[in-house]
Design an enzyme around this catalytic site. Structure first.
Site, mmCIF file in Angstrom:
data_model
loop_
_atom_site.group_PDB
_atom_site.id
_atom_site.type_symbol
_atom_site.label_atom_id
_atom_site.label_comp_id
_atom_site.label_asym_id
_atom_site.label_seq_id
_atom_site.Cartn_x
_atom_site.Cartn_y
_atom_site.Cartn_z
ATOM 1 N N PHE A 197 -6.306 -6.136 -1.865
ATOM 2 C CA PHE A 197 -7.507 -5.837 -1.077
ATOM 3 C C PHE A 197 -7.823 -6.968 -0.098
ATOM 4 O O PHE A 197 -8.932 -7.032 0.436
ATOM 5 C CB PHE A 197 -8.699 -5.596 -2.010
ATOM 6 C CG PHE A 197 -8.482 -4.483 -2.992
ATOM 7 C CD1 PHE A 197 -8.174 -4.756 -4.317
ATOM 8 C CD2 PHE A 197 -8.536 -3.154 -2.585
ATOM 9 C CE1 PHE A 197 -7.956 -3.726 -5.232
ATOM 10 C CE2 PHE A 197 -8.320 -2.122 -3.490
ATOM 11 C CZ PHE A 197 -8.020 -2.407 -4.806
ATOM 12 N N THR A 234 0.860 -1.187 0.000
ATOM 13 C CA THR A 234 0.000 0.000 0.000
ATOM 14 C C THR A 234 0.889 1.227 0.000
ATOM 15 O O THR A 234 1.547 1.514 0.994
ATOM 16 C CB THR A 234 -0.916 -0.022 1.236
ATOM 17 O OG1 THR A 234 -1.668 -1.223 1.213
ATOM 18 C CG2 THR A 234 -1.861 1.163 1.233
ATOM 19 N N LYS A 258 -3.719 3.150 9.548
ATOM 20 C CA LYS A 258 -2.536 3.711 8.869
ATOM 21 C C LYS A 258 -2.896 4.288 7.508
ATOM 22 O O LYS A 258 -2.384 5.341 7.131
ATOM 23 C CB LYS A 258 -1.450 2.629 8.777
ATOM 24 C CG LYS A 258 -1.007 2.163 7.420
ATOM 25 C CD LYS A 258 0.164 1.236 7.496
ATOM 26 C CE LYS A 258 0.061 0.054 6.587
ATOM 27 N NZ LYS A 258 -0.086 0.365 5.186
ATOM 28 N N ALA A 272 -21.735 -0.787 13.930
ATOM 29 C CA ALA A 272 -21.177 0.074 14.970
ATOM 30 C C ALA A 272 -20.500 -0.821 16.006
ATOM 31 O O ALA A 272 -20.851 -1.991 16.164
ATOM 32 C CB ALA A 272 -22.284 0.900 15.619
ATOM 33 N N CYS A 315 -4.233 -1.887 8.600
ATOM 34 C CA CYS A 315 -4.552 -1.173 7.355
ATOM 35 C C CYS A 315 -5.361 0.103 7.560
ATOM 36 O O CYS A 315 -4.853 1.199 7.310
ATOM 37 C CB CYS A 315 -5.269 -2.117 6.387
ATOM 38 S SG CYS A 315 -4.231 -3.480 5.880
HETATM 39 C C1 UDX Z 1 -8.958 -4.197 5.444
HETATM 40 C C2 UDX Z 1 -9.730 -4.203 4.129
HETATM 41 O O1 UDX Z 1 -10.994 -4.815 4.335
HETATM 42 C C3 UDX Z 1 -8.954 -4.964 3.070
HETATM 43 O O2 UDX Z 1 -9.632 -4.895 1.819
HETATM 44 C C4 UDX Z 1 -7.573 -4.328 2.905
HETATM 45 O O3 UDX Z 1 -6.808 -5.016 1.972
HETATM 46 C C5 UDX Z 1 -6.877 -4.317 4.225
HETATM 47 O O4 UDX Z 1 -7.653 -3.654 5.198
HETATM 48 P P1 UDX Z 1 -8.562 -5.880 7.440
HETATM 49 O O5 UDX Z 1 -7.718 -4.831 8.047
HETATM 50 O O6 UDX Z 1 -8.098 -7.279 7.453
HETATM 51 O O7 UDX Z 1 -8.869 -5.509 5.885
HETATM 52 O O8 UDX Z 1 -9.938 -5.837 8.245
HETATM 53 P P2 UDX Z 1 -11.492 -5.605 7.953
HETATM 54 O O9 UDX Z 1 -12.179 -6.903 7.911
HETATM 55 O O10 UDX Z 1 -11.670 -4.686 6.840
HETATM 56 O O11 UDX Z 1 -11.885 -4.860 9.336
HETATM 57 C C6 UDX Z 1 -11.213 -3.670 9.660
HETATM 58 C C7 UDX Z 1 -11.702 -3.161 11.009
HETATM 59 O O12 UDX Z 1 -13.015 -2.631 10.874
HETATM 60 C C8 UDX Z 1 -11.761 -4.217 12.100
HETATM 61 O O13 UDX Z 1 -11.266 -3.672 13.298
HETATM 62 C C9 UDX Z 1 -13.260 -4.503 12.223
HETATM 63 O O14 UDX Z 1 -13.606 -4.895 13.540
HETATM 64 C C10 UDX Z 1 -13.850 -3.133 11.904
HETATM 65 N N1 UDX Z 1 -15.232 -3.182 11.381
HETATM 66 C C11 UDX Z 1 -15.468 -3.824 10.210
HETATM 67 C C12 UDX Z 1 -16.246 -2.516 12.092
HETATM 68 O O15 UDX Z 1 -16.035 -1.940 13.160
HETATM 69 N N2 UDX Z 1 -17.519 -2.519 11.565
HETATM 70 C C13 UDX Z 1 -17.816 -3.154 10.381
HETATM 71 O O16 UDX Z 1 -18.984 -3.114 9.959
HETATM 72 C C14 UDX Z 1 -16.758 -3.837 9.682
#
Ligand code: UDX
Length: 431
Positions: free
Chosen positions: A152, A121, A266, A255, A263
């Site tokens: 992604f 990234t 940052k 929520a 990810c």
């Molecule tokens: C994310 C992106 O989804 C991915 O496409 C990218 O390549 C890397 O970053 P990731 O960090 O693995 O992936 O986690 P993700 O499943 O996206 O969740 C991110 C955060 O959001 C988590 O802390 C999760 O608990 C939170 N979240 C997610 C919420 O609070 N509410 C939601 O509805 C969805």
């Protein structure tokens, strides 16, 4: 094809293993000799569902190799993926030190046409920077192309995301690179999950914009949750009503205690600094970041309203930043536990897979494997990560084990009425 993967973190290991599993010859290179040696010996350093099996299969067939010889790694492949870490530096920008090092090595050792792919990234304009560094380090002028191919994948679903990507974005101005990258990914593409060819800079921005949009949805719902609480509405019902609108969609509207991980935090910060570098406003994304930081403390505020925290013992269920991963980077649990400890509380905590990582980051926390043992004689329970393991526990037993029947549900995994009927003082987020 002959591929080299520079960097063996999440993205590098999943991408390398995924491509080897498609029949490509993949060399994974990393400057961390100890890591490369253990990977070459069949020891994988990350917990990622389904990855270990695939990695071992392809290691045994010889299609997946792990080396530290950068010259060999550069010369043996047609396509070199840069998958190194780009952490946040002291200026809240993406630190490109590792990317630049790999670009230097490619320039120095390349002896034939190469496609250099930015999969890390990286902020907009990094492909141009890589091109310049490669050219500056070439022994003699050799044709090459730089491509932006953002990743992604989600932790906990990375193998599935590699095998079934929603889209494959390829940013390039070169017909030759477009054809080679298209043939490399052809087997992954489907009508509804296309290979999208676009300009390099658009591809670079697609990555940050996608993560920032998802983070914005989460901060949007977290900010709205306060209105639901103050008016007796239910944020989960609001999310359902919103999500039925095809223009909005139902995903990433949950929520909770805020987003974490390696990810979103940052990337939102890096996007803010990039916007400022290009004299653009960033106030929306600054708000997204600010709301998220504040949201991590919401469960502590709720607990404080029903319990004297000083000298109490609080049980925390879930430390990883989300289920299905042992990753605790930027996990809300870290801030929650730190705040409670600063207020004089003792902490009991459990997590299905993240305890070893948590022990390295947290002090004075008593860890338990078993959720029931975690809460024994505790003054309250806070749910921070929505692991499935916590969803159908015996709540009557939970009530008996807790000193006070107080549950702060930071992920809305329980039914409020059910728990209140059992005599719990239950607080969720936005309902
Ligand atoms: C994310 C992106 O989804 C991915 O496409 C990218 O390549 C890397 O970053 P990731 O960090 O693995 O992936 O986690 P993700 O499943 O996206 O969740 C991110 C955060 O959001 C988590 O802390 C999760 O608990 C939170 N979240 C997610 C919420 O609070 N509410 C939601 O509805 C969805």
């Amino acid at each position: 094809m002959k591929l080299t993967i520079a960097g063996t973190g999440y993205v590098g290991l999943v991408t390398g293993t995924g491509f080897a599993n498609l029949g490509n010859d993949v060399i994974c290179f990393d400057i961390d000799r100890a890591k490369i040696d253990s990977l070459a010996d069949g020891v994988i350093p990350i917990y990622e569902p389904g990855l270990e099996e695939l990695y071992k299969q392809n290691l045994n067939t010889g299609r997946l190799k792990f080396i530290t010889d950068v010259k060999k790694a550069v010369r043996e492949s047609e396509i070199i993926f840069i998958c190194v870490n780009t952490p946040t530096n002291e200026h809240k920008e993406a630190d490109l030190t590792a990317v630049k090092e790999v670009a230097k090595s490619i320039g120095k050792y390349m002896d034939d046409y190469k496609i250099v792919v930015n999969k890390s990234t990286v902020p907009v304009g990094t492909a141009d920077l890589v091109k310049k560094i490669v050219e500056e380090n070439q022994q003699k002028k050799i044709e090459f192309d730089v491509v932006s191919n953002p990743e992604f994948l989600r932790e906990g679903a990375a193998v599935k995301d590699f095998e079934n990507p929603d889209r494959i974005v390829i940013g390039t101005e070169s017909k030759k690179a477009e054809e080679m990258m298209t043939s490399l990914y052809r087997s992954r593409a489907r009508t509804d999950r296309p290979i999208m060819i676009t300009g390099i800079r658009s591809a670079e921005i697609i990555k940050y914009a996608s993560n920032a949009m998802l983070a914005t949805r989460i901060s949007f719902m977290n900010q709205l949750s306060y209105l639901c609480e103050n008016t007796g509405a239910n944020i989960k019902e609001v999310a359902r009503g919103m999500g039925l609108d095809g223009r909005i969609g139902s995903r990433f509207l949950q929520a909770g205690v805020g987003y974490g991980g390696s990810c979103f935090p940052k990337d939102v910060k890096a996007l803010i600094s990039t916007l400022k570098q290009f004299d653009c406003d960033a106030d929306l994304f600054e708000a997204v970041n600010r709301i998220n930081e504040k949201q991590k403390s919401v469960v502590v505020k709720k607990l404080k309203s029903v319990l004297e925290i000083k000298d109490s013992t609080i049980a925390v269920w879930g430390i990883s930043f989300k289920p299905k991963t042992d990753d605790i980077r930027e996990a809300p649990a870290l801030k929650i536990i730190e705040e409670l400890q600063n207020m004089g509380a003792k902490i009991h905590a459990c997590d299905p897979v993240a305890i070893e990582n948590a022990k390295k980051a947290l002090n004075h926390v008593k860890f338990f494997e078993n959720p029931y043992e975690t809460i024994r004689d505790c003054d309250a329970l806070i749910v921070v990560t929505e692991w499935n393991e916590f969803r159908n526990l015996d709540m009557r037993a939970v009530k008996i084990l807790l000193k006070n029947p107080i549950i702060i549900d930071g992920r809305n995994i329980y039914d409020p009425k059910e728990l209140r009927d059992l005599g719990f003082k239950y607080m969720g987020i936005g309902r």
